[in-house]
Design a protein around this motif. Structure first.
Motif, PDB file in Angstrom:
ATOM      1  N   LEU A 138       0.838  -1.202   0.000  1.00 51.12           N
ATOM      2  CA  LEU A 138       0.000   0.000   0.000  1.00 51.12           C
ATOM      3  C   LEU A 138       0.881   1.264   0.000  1.00 51.12           C
ATOM      4  CD1 LEU A 138      -2.906   1.045   0.196  1.00 51.12           C
ATOM      5  CD2 LEU A 138      -2.802   0.719   2.675  1.00 51.12           C
ATOM      6  N   VAL A 139       1.907   1.233   0.843  1.00 51.10           N
ATOM      7  CA  VAL A 139       2.821   2.380   0.951  1.00 51.10           C
ATOM      8  C   VAL A 139       3.515   2.656  -0.394  1.00 51.10           C
ATOM      9  CG1 VAL A 139       5.011   3.115   2.007  1.00 51.10           C
ATOM     10  CG2 VAL A 139       3.199   2.145   3.440  1.00 51.10           C
ATOM     11  N   CYS A 140       3.830   1.578  -1.112  1.00 49.70           N
ATOM     12  CA  CYS A 140       4.583   1.731  -2.375  1.00 49.70           C
ATOM     13  C   CYS A 140       3.674   1.910  -3.587  1.00 49.70           C
ATOM     14  CB  CYS A 140       5.481   0.510  -2.598  1.00 49.70           C
ATOM     15  SG  CYS A 140       6.730   0.340  -1.331  1.00 49.70           S
ATOM     16  N   HIS A 141       2.361   1.822  -3.394  1.00 49.92           N
ATOM     17  CA  HIS A 141       1.480   1.872  -4.570  1.00 49.92           C
ATOM     18  C   HIS A 141       1.457   3.282  -5.179  1.00 49.92           C
ATOM     19  CE1 HIS A 141      -1.751   1.256  -7.319  1.00 49.92           C
ATOM     20  NE2 HIS A 141      -1.775  -0.033  -7.009  1.00 49.92           N
ATOM     21  N   PRO A 142       1.733   3.403  -6.485  1.00 50.58           N
ATOM     22  CA  PRO A 142       1.832   4.750  -7.077  1.00 50.58           C
ATOM     23  C   PRO A 142       0.508   5.511  -7.116  1.00 50.58           C
ATOM     24  CG  PRO A 142       2.094   3.020  -8.755  1.00 50.58           C
ATOM     25  CD  PRO A 142       2.074   2.328  -7.428  1.00 50.58           C
ATOM     26  N   THR A 143      -0.629   4.799  -7.022  1.00 47.52           N
ATOM     27  CA  THR A 143      -1.931   5.486  -7.102  1.00 47.52           C
ATOM     28  C   THR A 143      -2.452   5.934  -5.733  1.00 47.52           C
ATOM     29  OG1 THR A 143      -2.317   3.977  -8.934  1.00 47.52           O
ATOM     30  CG2 THR A 143      -4.203   5.230  -8.245  1.00 47.52           C
ATOM     31  N   VAL A 144      -1.634   5.734  -4.696  1.00 46.11           N
ATOM     32  CA  VAL A 144      -2.062   6.150  -3.344  1.00 46.11           C
ATOM     33  C   VAL A 144      -1.201   7.338  -2.928  1.00 46.11           C
ATOM     34  CG1 VAL A 144      -2.276   5.360  -0.937  1.00 46.11           C
ATOM     35  CG2 VAL A 144      -2.699   3.751  -2.816  1.00 46.11           C
ATOM     36  N   PRO A 145      -1.723   8.567  -3.051  1.00 46.20           N
ATOM     37  CA  PRO A 145      -0.860   9.741  -2.828  1.00 46.20           C
ATOM     38  C   PRO A 145      -0.630  10.098  -1.370  1.00 46.20           C
ATOM     39  CG  PRO A 145      -3.045  10.430  -3.487  1.00 46.20           C
ATOM     40  CD  PRO A 145      -3.064   8.937  -3.509  1.00 46.20           C
ATOM     41  N   LEU A 146      -1.427   9.510  -0.460  1.00 44.44           N
ATOM     42  CA  LEU A 146      -1.184   9.863   0.945  1.00 44.44           C
ATOM     43  C   LEU A 146      -1.379   8.661   1.855  1.00 44.44           C
ATOM     44  CD1 LEU A 146      -4.016  12.235   2.316  1.00 44.44           C
ATOM     45  CD2 LEU A 146      -4.352  10.268   0.878  1.00 44.44           C
ATOM     46  N   ILE A 147      -0.574   8.641   2.910  1.00 44.61           N
ATOM     47  CA  ILE A 147      -0.622   7.548   3.885  1.00 44.61           C
ATOM     48  C   ILE A 147      -0.810   8.150   5.264  1.00 44.61           C
ATOM     49  CG2 ILE A 147       0.712   5.679   5.001  1.00 44.61           C
ATOM     50  CD1 ILE A 147       0.148   4.890   2.154  1.00 44.61           C
ATOM     51  N   SER A 148      -1.842   7.685   5.948  1.00 47.92           N
ATOM     52  CA  SER A 148      -1.988   8.041   7.358  1.00 47.92           C
ATOM     53  C   SER A 148      -1.637   6.795   8.151  1.00 47.92           C
ATOM     54  CB  SER A 148      -3.421   8.492   7.641  1.00 47.92           C
ATOM     55  OG  SER A 148      -3.591   8.646   9.037  1.00 47.92           O
ATOM     56  N   PHE A 149      -0.607   6.911   8.960  1.00 46.52           N
ATOM     57  CA  PHE A 149      -0.077   5.745   9.679  1.00 46.52           C
ATOM     58  C   PHE A 149      -0.073   5.994  11.179  1.00 46.52           C
ATOM     59  CE2 PHE A 149       3.674   3.965  11.826  1.00 46.52           C
ATOM     60  CZ  PHE A 149       3.433   2.604  11.673  1.00 46.52           C
ATOM     61  N   THR A 150      -0.541   5.033  11.944  1.00 43.61           N
ATOM     62  CA  THR A 150      -0.347   5.051  13.393  1.00 43.61           C
ATOM     63  C   THR A 150       0.332   3.751  13.775  1.00 43.61           C
ATOM     64  OG1 THR A 150      -2.301   6.413  13.736  1.00 43.61           O
ATOM     65  CG2 THR A 150      -1.482   5.233  15.651  1.00 43.61           C
ATOM     66  N   GLY A 151       1.440   3.855  14.492  1.00 46.98           N
ATOM     67  CA  GLY A 151       2.172   2.650  14.878  1.00 46.98           C
ATOM     68  C   GLY A 151       3.509   3.037  15.462  1.00 46.98           C
ATOM     69  N   SER A 152       4.473   2.150  15.336  1.00 46.45           N
ATOM     70  CA  SER A 152       5.757   2.388  15.996  1.00 46.45           C
ATOM     71  C   SER A 152       6.653   3.317  15.175  1.00 46.45           C
ATOM     72  CB  SER A 152       6.465   1.055  16.220  1.00 46.45           C
ATOM     73  OG  SER A 152       6.766   0.485  14.973  1.00 46.45           O
ATOM     74  N   THR A 153       7.591   3.917  15.854  1.00 51.80           N
ATOM     75  CA  THR A 153       8.534   4.838  15.210  1.00 51.80           C
ATOM     76  C   THR A 153       9.392   4.084  14.194  1.00 51.80           C
ATOM     77  OG1 THR A 153       8.492   6.196  17.189  1.00 51.80           O
ATOM     78  CG2 THR A 153      10.380   6.506  15.720  1.00 51.80           C
ATOM     79  N   LEU A 154       9.743   2.847  14.533  1.00 55.14           N
ATOM     80  CA  LEU A 154      10.570   2.034  13.629  1.00 55.14           C
ATOM     81  C   LEU A 154       9.856   1.794  12.293  1.00 55.14           C
ATOM     82  CD1 LEU A 154      13.351   0.766  14.115  1.00 55.14           C
ATOM     83  CD2 LEU A 154      12.186  -1.419  14.516  1.00 55.14           C
ATOM     84  N   THR A 155       8.589   1.411  12.363  1.00 58.90           N
ATOM     85  CA  THR A 155       7.824   1.181  11.125  1.00 58.90           C
ATOM     86  C   THR A 155       7.672   2.488  10.349  1.00 58.90           C
ATOM     87  OG1 THR A 155       6.628  -0.594  12.221  1.00 58.90           O
ATOM     88  CG2 THR A 155       5.664   0.238  10.197  1.00 58.90           C
ATOM     89  N   ALA A 156       7.481   3.590  11.077  1.00 53.32           N
ATOM     90  CA  ALA A 156       7.319   4.891  10.405  1.00 53.32           C
ATOM     91  C   ALA A 156       8.564   5.253   9.607  1.00 53.32           C
ATOM     92  CB  ALA A 156       7.035   5.971  11.442  1.00 53.32           C
ATOM     93  N   GLN A 157       9.737   4.896  10.149  1.00 48.25           N
ATOM     94  CA  GLN A 157      10.980   5.190   9.430  1.00 48.25           C
ATOM     95  C   GLN A 157      11.010   4.416   8.116  1.00 48.25           C
ATOM     96  OE1 GLN A 157      13.544   4.168  12.669  1.00 48.25           O
ATOM     97  NE2 GLN A 157      13.718   6.268  13.384  1.00 48.25           N
ATOM     98  N   ARG A 158      10.571   3.180   8.178  1.00 49.46           N
ATOM     99  CA  ARG A 158      10.535   2.333   6.982  1.00 49.46           C
ATOM    100  C   ARG A 158       9.523   2.900   5.958  1.00 49.46           C
ATOM    101  NH1 ARG A 158      13.017  -2.032   4.499  1.00 49.46           N
ATOM    102  NH2 ARG A 158      11.499  -3.139   3.232  1.00 49.46           N
TER     103      ARG A 158
END
Ligand code: NAD
Length: 487
Positions: free
Chosen positions: A218-238
């Motif tokens: 989902l994060v890498c999909h070119p047709t998804v221009p925005l990501i709202s993420f809640t979770g750990s700092t480590l995953t957010a870095q990725r």
């Protein structure tokens, strides 16, 4: 893996239909340690289908008026509220949280998320300025962005998922959501209500599965221009790294290491029960939970004595028992991780005053294999100890003494996180002064967890990027344009 009992089997929800997946992962009931549910192990293919459906639904949904969308959100809120007890039971079983917490916090709040954004979307205004000397007016217009990717964690499953879905669709976006693989059931239950609420097919798609596979697709999909993420700092870095080549808009709500500062003029009759709650509610598995308590030296012994005596009264056991205060932690691995922090503190010479390794835990027969832990209070712990620096995310809190205001502000700020803080004092001037100087996105004084959803929510430093909440969510989930008219 062979399973003795009939398992609940979830399916992805794509283009208004439940769709089976070619492979599944096991999901455990944390209070029994047994597998009770199978969750789709989605990957690129399923994400592709969901994004396609969301993209196809966008023109119709985005062209509806805010009032039309508002009606749909309100209807969905009513339907979830009607089934509140079923949702609460499912959330408790899936996550390990107490039924009381699910009944009074998680599910009512999920309902309120839809109601709040159903109302909020009707009241936004855009800006307009005039340049009389050159005969111009400038104004801003806001339009939905497109397909929003929403990724949520396991601690408050439906509550945090709806905190994203509600504003995203209220603003006219369509969504692909990826709940935590460990707590997917209530999201799946919500999908069953979408059609009845009037959500057109493809507006809300839910793809279940692992973060590294479904989440990353989902994060890498070119047709998804925005990501709202809640979770750990480590995953957010990725996520930041993976989305960078696409220049995606990100909202990141991450971990915390939240301090409570108790001055010697605090009203302990209020402070102690609320600080117990801020430390141990939902097994300490709330990003806003207190995990460092700084107490002014003059009242340190009194505070500690009373706090530990009350912590020992918290009942740990079957989360479905309404008299239980602390349920099960999310997983065996997480329980082991939380316990390892207590062991490390002991090895460093800290004192464990109650809980893990000190008191014995008696569990009902059906819960012997569950992931339970007693509320644990640690004292005499150094500021640079991992227990004072790292997010533990369990029912463990450290209590330390301080002398002066300046000193405690510096110590409270000496962590990489900056999500939330609480300040306890009856001196109004001090409360304002300290709140201003704390590096935290949210500061509660003489209270905890009271929220107005209109106001910004989010963290500083490693606790996040961006804010969500009434106006902030509106701004995140819309694209702004400045238009100049020369007349
Ligand atoms: P996590 O980062 O492991 O997972 C969160 C979500 O991200 C899950 O759905 C997971 O499947 C997905 N994910 C994992 N790897 C991914 C990847 N490479 N790409 C895309 N998605 C991926 O977090 P968690 O353990 O589920 O949740 C606990 C954490 O969440 C804690 O750190 C807690 O503080 C934080 N949290 C923050 C807030 C807040 O509002 N600031 C609220 C709740 C929880």
């Amino acid at each position: 893996m062979a399973h003795s009992k009939a398992l609940l089997v979830l399916e992805n929800f794509i283009a208004g239909k439940f769709v089976p997946c070619s492979s599944y992962i096991d999901s455990y009931n944390p209070s029994t340690g047994e597998v009770y549910c199978r969750v789709p192990d989605s990957g690129k293919e399923e994400v592709e289908a969901a994004v396609k459906a969301a993209k196809a639904a966008f023109p119709i949904w985005s062209s509806k008026s805010p009032l039309e969308r508002s009606r749909v959100l309100n209807k969905l809120a009513d339907l979830i509220e009607h089934d509140l007890e079923a949702f609460a039971q499912a959330e408790s079983k899936d996550q390990g949280k107490t039924i009381t917490f699910a009944r009074t916090v998680d599910i009512p709040r999920a309902v309120y998320n839809f109601r709040f954004f159903a109302s909020s979307i009707l009241h936004h205004m855009t800006e307009c300025t005039q340049m009389a000397t050159v005969g111009c007016v400038h104004y801003t217009s806001r339009t939905p962005v497109g397909v929003a990717g929403l990724i949520s964690p396991w601690n408050l499953p439906l509550y945090l998922l709806t905190w994203k879905i509600a504003p995203a669709i209220a603003c006219g976006n369509t969504v692909v959501a990826k709940p935590s693989e460990m707590t997917s059931v209530t999201a799946w239950m919500m999908c069953k209500l979408l059609e009845k609420a009037g959500v057109p097919h493809g507006v809300v798609n839910v793809v279940f599965g692992m973060g590294a596979k479904a989440g990353e697709a989902l994060v890498c999909h070119p047709t998804v221009p925005l990501i709202s993420f809640t979770g750990s700092t480590l995953t957010a870095q990725r996520i930041t790294e993976k989305s960078a080549p696409h220049c995606k808009r990100l909202s990141l709500e991450l971990g915390g290491k939240n301090p409570a500062i108790v001055f010697d003029d605090a009203d302990l009759s209020q402070c102690i029960p609320i600080t117990l709650r801020s430390s141990f509610a939902n097994q300490g598995e709330i990003c806003l939970c207190t995990s460092r308590i700084f107490v002014q030296r003059g009242i340190y012994s009194e505070f500690l004595k009373k706090f530990v005596a009350e912590a020992k009264k918290w009942k740990v056991g079957n989360p479905l028992d309404p008299t239980v205060d602390v349920g099960a932690l999310i997983s065996k691995e997480h329980l082991e991780k939380v316990r390892s922090y207590v062991k490390k503190a002991q090895a460093e010479g800290a004192q464990v005053l109650c809980g893990e390794g000190v008191d014995s835990l008696a569990l009902p027969p059906g819960n012997q294999k569950g992931y339970f832990m007693l509320p644990t209070v640690i004292a005499e712990v150094k500021d640079d100890s991992c227990c004072m620096q790292e997010e533990i995310f369990g029912p463990v809190t450290c209590v330390v003494a301080f002398d002066t205001e300046e000193e405690v502000i510096e110590r409270a700020n000496s962590v990489k996180y900056g999500l939330a803080a609480t300040v306890w004092s009856s001196n109004v001037g001090r409360v304002h002064r300290v709140a201003q100087k704390l590096q935290a996105g949210l500061v509660w004084t003489n209270c905890w967890l009271i929220r107005d959803l209109n106001l910004p929510f989010g963290g500083m430093k490693a606790s996040g990027i961006g804010r969500e909440g009434g106006k902030d969510s509106y701004e995140f989930f819309t694209e702004v344009k400045t238009i100049t008219i020369k007349h």
